[in-house]
Design an enzyme around this catalytic site. Sequence first.
Site, PDB file in Angstrom:
ATOM      1  N   THR A 134       0.927  -1.527   0.183  1.00 25.66           N
ATOM      2  CA  THR A 134       0.289   0.164   0.057  1.00 25.66           C
ATOM      3  C   THR A 134       1.205   1.080   0.307  1.00 25.66           C
ATOM      4  OG1 THR A 134      -1.592  -0.854   1.243  1.00 25.66           O
ATOM      5  CG2 THR A 134      -1.580   1.344   1.985  1.00 25.66           C
ATOM      6  N   GLY A 194      -3.302  -6.426   6.970  1.00 26.73           N
ATOM      7  CA  GLY A 194      -4.717  -5.240   6.985  1.00 26.73           C
ATOM      8  C   GLY A 194      -5.001  -5.349   8.689  1.00 26.73           C
TER       9      GLY A 194
HETATM   10  C1  SD4 Z   1      -4.162  -4.546   3.348  1.00 28.01           C
HETATM   11  N1  SD4 Z   1      -2.872  -2.784   4.082  1.00 28.01           N
HETATM   12  O1  SD4 Z   1      -5.625  -4.247   2.809  1.00 28.01           O
HETATM   13  C2  SD4 Z   1      -3.114  -3.279   3.140  1.00 28.01           C
HETATM   14  C3  SD4 Z   1      -2.390  -3.907   2.074  1.00 28.01           C
HETATM   15  C4  SD4 Z   1      -0.851  -3.330   2.058  1.00 28.01           C
HETATM   16  O2  SD4 Z   1       0.606  -4.532   1.863  1.00 28.01           O
HETATM   17  O3  SD4 Z   1      -0.361  -2.850   2.725  1.00 28.01           O
HETATM   18  N2  SD4 Z   1       0.208  -4.844   1.582  1.00 28.01           N
HETATM   19  O4  SD4 Z   1      -4.301  -4.817   4.299  1.00 28.01           O
END
Ligand code: SD4
Length: 336
Positions: A196, A250
């Site tokens: 992300t 997450g």
């Molecule tokens: C999630 N935190 O949807 C996000 C994905 C992410 O590295 O950051 N991945 O859980």
Amino acid sequence: MFNRRKFIKLSAAGASFAALAKSAVAKTLPITAEAGTRPVVISTWNFGVQANQGAWGVLKNGGRALDAVEAGVRITESDLTNHTVGPGGYPDRDGHVSLDACIMDDLGNCGSVAGMEFIDHPISVARLVMEKTPHVMLVGEGATQFAVQQGFKAHKLLTAESEKEWKKWLKTAKYSPVMNIENKNGMPGSEYNHDTIGMLALDAKGNLSGACTTSGMAWKMRGRVGDSPIIGAGLYVDNEVGGATSTGVGEEVIRNVGSFLVVELMRQGYTPEAACKEAVERIIKKKPEIAKQIQVGFLALNKKGEYGAYALQKGFTFAVCNNQKQDLTIPGKSAY
Ligand code: SD4
């Protein structure tokens, strides 16, 4: 050290942000920043280098941190070769691309969209939720409807490349998040399934804002929402103290209200890095077995312009941009 001549030459030659980012990946610096540097913008992963440049365009002219973080992460959202953020993101297990994003300003205002389909720039919709509605969060069809009412074009997001990868995945339909895939490839590539962009900025006036945007975990269950659009989990900003954002699986960040925790620890006097480390250690303490198998990284910036990061696993990187460093990625320290 930022090499201005090289930077200008590359820009003049019309070099892509991707080329800039690649040239930056090998550079490292100590993790603690010089205090009092502002404006400054930091963001998660190597692709943060490109995004920071978008934010820097606003910050260097005395612009507001809020405008900077929106402009910055829009660059990542626009990159259709990026399969973890924006419309190029891999779909859920049923083939739907659904996007999550949130934004928070120096006045404690925040806006968020989750599970939003058919719209290219979730961060800008999140900002409009913040500015034009009495609410903080819109989800699913309601978020798309609001975006269309605000003038966004709705269209099918699944790219040919994502569809190909999804069909490949369907052959086994095995859901297994892979650690640090973005970092493994150096730059966005076709193999990875999460990462992300979380961005924090401190502007010339000393005000903070943050943004976080993602397509979530690839091949997720339909309707699954991670930490990224959740204020306090994927992002939190308190203009008196600092801001924090997260990346990784997450579910574990939500369980610990990770970004809020990091900011509260900084309020108690922790440095940004120490606060991120403590938040990571809470995850380990609560679920030691899960913690060994997943990646979670926190990134934080305080009111003085000091920054730091800490991750569960090796391989987490972040990008920094201020007057002295325009194109730098820094490896985050890790618990394992
Ligand atoms: C999630 N935190 O949807 C996000 C994905 C992410 O590295 O950051 N991945 O859980």
